[in-house]
Scaffold this motif. Structure first.
Motif, PDB file in Angstrom:
ATOM      1  N   SER A 134       0.843  -1.204   0.000  1.00 47.73           N
ATOM      2  CA  SER A 134       0.000   0.000   0.000  1.00 47.73           C
ATOM      3  C   SER A 134       0.873   1.246   0.000  1.00 47.73           C
ATOM      4  CB  SER A 134      -0.885  -0.002   1.242  1.00 47.73           C
ATOM      5  OG  SER A 134      -0.079   0.078   2.412  1.00 47.73           O
ATOM      6  N   ASP A 135       0.253   2.410  -0.121  1.00 46.99           N
ATOM      7  CA  ASP A 135       0.995   3.671  -0.061  1.00 46.99           C
ATOM      8  C   ASP A 135       1.741   3.805   1.261  1.00 46.99           C
ATOM      9  OD1 ASP A 135       0.344   4.687  -2.585  1.00 46.99           O
ATOM     10  OD2 ASP A 135      -1.509   5.600  -1.875  1.00 46.99           O
ATOM     11  N   SER A 136       1.054   3.504   2.359  1.00 46.83           N
ATOM     12  CA  SER A 136       1.684   3.671   3.669  1.00 46.83           C
ATOM     13  C   SER A 136       2.813   2.661   3.872  1.00 46.83           C
ATOM     14  CB  SER A 136       0.642   3.530   4.778  1.00 46.83           C
ATOM     15  OG  SER A 136       0.016   2.256   4.734  1.00 46.83           O
ATOM     16  N   THR A 175      -1.639  -0.919  -8.602  1.00 48.46           N
ATOM     17  CA  THR A 175      -1.710  -0.205  -7.323  1.00 48.46           C
ATOM     18  C   THR A 175      -0.377  -0.269  -6.589  1.00 48.46           C
ATOM     19  OG1 THR A 175      -4.061  -0.749  -7.135  1.00 48.46           O
ATOM     20  CG2 THR A 175      -2.935  -0.083  -5.121  1.00 48.46           C
ATOM     21  N   ALA A 179       2.197   2.777  -5.666  1.00 44.61           N
ATOM     22  CA  ALA A 179       2.613   3.028  -4.285  1.00 44.61           C
ATOM     23  C   ALA A 179       4.125   3.113  -4.180  1.00 44.61           C
ATOM     24  CB  ALA A 179       2.067   1.924  -3.374  1.00 44.61           C
ATOM     25  N   ASN A 182       5.362   6.353  -5.834  1.00 46.44           N
ATOM     26  CA  ASN A 182       5.033   7.514  -5.004  1.00 46.44           C
ATOM     27  C   ASN A 182       5.992   7.661  -3.821  1.00 46.44           C
ATOM     28  OD1 ASN A 182       2.867   8.202  -6.628  1.00 46.44           O
ATOM     29  ND2 ASN A 182       1.354   7.134  -5.370  1.00 46.44           N
TER      30      ASN A 182
END
Length: 402
Positions: A134-136, A175, A179, A182
């Motif tokens: 995930s992004d986090s 996705t 992530a 980013n």
């Protein structure tokens, strides 16, 4: 899982012979961290992995980072007599490293940093399942010092993923890539070709889907049917067809064509990358540099000495808890064995190898058969052609006079 070679007993202290130190200051060295946990065991996989969350005292997922840090301390004591070297690359593999909390991966990396240090610009990679990034999570990895993720895409065809027993959502590959980007991480995608039921068109679609995501690196591995796996049993019972080497060769040629034209030239037989984004850790393997493999079942190589840890996480944890090396056995390679490995591994790289003195008589035949590049051979190097990559074992045997 394949059986380990017999080897010879490894000392309980983990100490290495004096010969392993010779020339160490000139050799880069790396760490491999094995995380043996998976949520589901894929039918084709013969790696040392476990799906159970609780495996006994010291072996549970929640305790793993602390247990592995103990082996890092043992390695530090063993290498105290070696020239001081910082790690050039670190690679977390599995298993599914990202099944653990990002904080656990960060803790293991920090233990390596504290004990050995990292060279400026060190490459630090973790493998990742698309559903876990995930992004986090990616941001935590980047903050901890990771520079790169290798995402297990395998295929864009849901039918192929089903045959492979892969459970990830194909949409989550995009996705996961987003992530990672980013967070400022370099991205690699792993693909598998030759799965029963896969067509040429399906394979092309998977390659095109991977290219469209614009990773920095793409690996393309031929499916192998391994003994002791669910897929191996299904092939023996006739529930699945065996792999066809000719079909796999066709698929490799498709990969080479599409990836090269998209700006991903090959640098190792199964690996393609944008220039400057080749995986340094993998290159160290192919150049037979030094690395310490941490974790149950992990293999290591330093200065011509190879050893391998006990496989089960519980046995691994118990040995470390008593101050004993988790090494199961080891072998000290002879000069001949080291030469054979240099040829076998180095020939897989785009840079090739210097033509061995005792193989010069074979070069004209290899060039004539279209297996070795003629221009490189004239300069004294053996470099595989596309046909040579498909028949790399044949080239290796010829260069070794086997």
């Amino acid at each position: 899982m394949p059986a380990f070679p017999d080897g010879e007993p490894a000392p309980e202290s983990g100490a290495l012979p004096e010969s392993a130190r010779h020339g160490a200051a000139e050799r880069p060295w790396s760490a491999y961290v094995h995380v043996p946990f998976c949520s589901v065991r894929c039918g084709y996989c013969d790696f040392n992995t476990y799906t159970a969350r609780e495996l006994g005292p010291g072996a549970d997922r929640d305790q793993y980072a602390n247990t592995l840090a103990t082996e890092i301390e043992l390695a530090g004591a063993v290498l105290a007599e070696f020239p001081e070297r910082e790690l050039d690359t670190v690679f977390f593999g599995g298993g599914t490293p990202t099944l653990l909390p990002a904080a656990d991966l960060a803790a293991m990396l920090d233990a390596l940093k504290q004990r050995f240090g990292l060279v400026p610009g060190a490459e630090v990679t973790t493998e990742a399942n698309p559903d876990t990034l995930s992004d986090s999570y990616a941001a935590e990895l980047a903050a901890a010092g990771f520079t790169r993720v290798s995402i297990g895409m395998q295929s864009a065809d849901e039918r192929v993923l089903s045959v492979l027993d892969r459970t990830h959502n194909p949409d989550n590959v995009a996705t996961a890539i987003a992530a990672a980007k980013n967070a400022g991480l370099s991205c690699s995608l792993d693909l598998i070709y030759g799965t029963p039921g896969e067509s040429h068109d399906s394979w092309r679609t998977s390659l095109q889907a991977a290219i469209a995501l614009e990773p920095d690196h793409i690996s393309a591995y031929a499916l192998g049917i391994e003994e002791g796996t669910k897929m191996g049993a299904d092939v023996r019972r006739g529930l699945l067809p065996d792999v066809d080497p000719d079909v796999q060769a066709d698929r490799y040629e498709i990969a080479d064509e599409l990836l090269t034209s998209a700006g991903y030239p090959w640098y190792e037989v199964s690996n393609f990358a944008r220039p400057g984004h080749e995986c340094r850790h993998n290159i160290h393997y192919w150049r037979n540099s030094d690395w310490w493999g941490f974790g149950p079942g992990a293999h290591s190589h330093i200065g011509g000495v190879r050893w391998w840890n006990v496989k089960h996480p519980r046995a691994y944890a118990q040995l470390l808890a008593t101050g004993v090396s988790p090494a199961h056995a080891r072998e000290v390679l002879s000069d001949r064995a080291r030469h054979e490995e240099h040829v076998m591994l180095g020939i897989r790289l785009r840079e090739g190898i210097a033509i061995p003195m005792d193989a010069r008589a074979e070069i004209d035949t290899l060039v004539g058969d279209g297996l070795i590049d003629a221009t490189a051979a004239a300069d004294g190097r053996a470099v595989l052609t596309l046909r040579g990559r498909l028949l790399a074992d044949r080239v290796t045997y010829a260069l070794l006079g086997i």
